[in-house]
Design an enzyme around this catalytic site. Sequence first.
Site, mmCIF file in Angstrom:
data_model
loop_
_atom_site.group_PDB
_atom_site.id
_atom_site.type_symbol
_atom_site.label_atom_id
_atom_site.label_comp_id
_atom_site.label_asym_id
_atom_site.label_seq_id
_atom_site.Cartn_x
_atom_site.Cartn_y
_atom_site.Cartn_z
ATOM 1 N N ASP A 1 -1.911 10.748 -1.827
ATOM 2 C CA ASP A 1 -2.259 9.720 -2.825
ATOM 3 C C ASP A 1 -2.594 10.321 -4.177
ATOM 4 O OD1 ASP A 1 -2.849 8.466 -0.094
ATOM 5 O OD2 ASP A 1 -2.721 6.806 -1.508
ATOM 6 N N ARG B 1 0.876 -1.175 0.000
ATOM 7 C CA ARG B 1 0.000 0.000 0.000
ATOM 8 C C ARG B 1 0.910 1.220 0.000
ATOM 9 N NH1 ARG B 1 2.397 1.765 3.689
ATOM 10 N NH2 ARG B 1 0.846 3.392 3.875
ATOM 11 N N GLY B 2 0.268 2.413 -0.045
ATOM 12 C CA GLY B 2 1.077 3.624 -0.224
ATOM 13 C C GLY B 2 1.172 3.896 -1.714
HETATM 14 O O1 MRU Z 1 -4.438 3.340 2.429
HETATM 15 P P1 MRU Z 1 -2.952 3.481 2.305
HETATM 16 O O2 MRU Z 1 -2.197 2.861 3.431
HETATM 17 O O3 MRU Z 1 -2.460 3.028 0.944
HETATM 18 O O4 MRU Z 1 -2.722 5.058 2.397
HETATM 19 C C1 MRU Z 1 -1.426 5.570 2.296
HETATM 20 C C2 MRU Z 1 -1.357 7.035 2.458
HETATM 21 O O5 MRU Z 1 -2.330 7.698 2.722
HETATM 22 C C3 MRU Z 1 -0.020 7.687 2.222
HETATM 23 O O6 MRU Z 1 0.096 8.871 2.962
HETATM 24 C C4 MRU Z 1 0.132 8.026 0.727
HETATM 25 O O7 MRU Z 1 -0.133 6.925 -0.071
HETATM 26 C C5 MRU Z 1 1.485 8.542 0.419
HETATM 27 S S1 MRU Z 1 2.705 7.278 0.436
HETATM 28 C C6 MRU Z 1 4.211 7.958 0.102
#
Ligand code: MRU
Length: 367
Positions: A244, A53-54
């Site tokens: 995101d 994720r991320g």
């Molecule tokens: O739901 P996730 O864990 O994928 O959300 C991740 C985030 O909100 C991060 O802040 C974002 O993806 C930036 S990662 C460098």
Amino acid sequence: MKVNGEKYRTIWPAEDGSGVVIIDQTKFPHTFETTSLLDLEDAAHAIRVMQVRGAPLIGATAAFGVALGMKADPSDESLHAACDTLLATRPTAVNLKWALDIARKRLIQIAPERRAHAAFELASQICDDDIATNMAIGMHGMELITEIAKKKRPGEPVNVLTHCNAGWLATVDWGTATAPIYMSHDSGIPVHVWVDETRPRNQGAFLTAWELGHHGVPHTVVVDNAGGHLMQHGKVDLVITGTDRTTADGDVCNKIGTYLKALAARDNGVPFYVALPSSTIDFSLSDGLSQIPIEERSGTEVSHITGLTEDGRTETVEIVAPGSDTANPAFDVTPARLVTGLITERGVLEANRKAIVKAFPERMKMS
Ligand code: MRU
């Protein structure tokens, strides 16, 4: 980054050529476990269930997913089907579409018999570029931290608050929000991080705290509602989050709760920075609130929590009154007016169209 003395990325091709290896992020914070993705469906599943994720890591995994699809069937139809399958895995992080657009456009021009090889090369290139980008973000962000450190008494730490996990686990390496923190820490600037736990999935408590701990960065986990209080009492020097999807006008979509931190930061005169690679900017969008799709996740993430019992068993328990409805919007939008600056690979930008287009003119032309 190093884990138990060994250097890791979050994703890499298996040495025996069988597929791709990832760190399974659903096992944190108690277990560090790698797992193999052997085909396209494994890659799509890993993104869907958040083993990876991320935003940047989702993009990199999708690129490898296409390569796995091409290994099984390199036809034009299979290329398009692979991209469509992967695109449907998660809706908000635009790095997914960014990586798939590049893969589709490049690979369609290559003869099917050479497509799998080219797709793996492309995915590896995306990973290498991600690391270089994050290191540049780190250098630019470190300048901001250095300026704050100069106004402190010797040894007094710069207090950074971060939300969710925009760390190395969310990218291929270094992270976006964490790159300036790691670089400052490694350069001897005292840094302390307030880590928002980030309910409901606890990416702050499970992932960011784990990362910072393994790197030796002083940090404190707080509940999501503590940030405003800490800012009112002068305990936060700056906020750095990831994103995101950020629009061409500088509206920032990030993990649910980010907006409230930006409001509290504005009310307390605390700078609110967002660290991001240009692959997270959606140049086709202007208004984040009306145009960015917000992922709605299962209510069980709100009503249940999983943890480790004293005797080492993983247990999931219900924490909401039985029968109550739950809602689980996973992201929110912070309007550009609340953002002090965007820390990108090309420097720290104002969160507005003029500054963003000036820094990335070639991306604007492409969209
Ligand atoms: O739901 P996730 O864990 O994928 O959300 C991740 C985030 O909100 C991060 O802040 C974002 O993806 C930036 S990662 C460098």
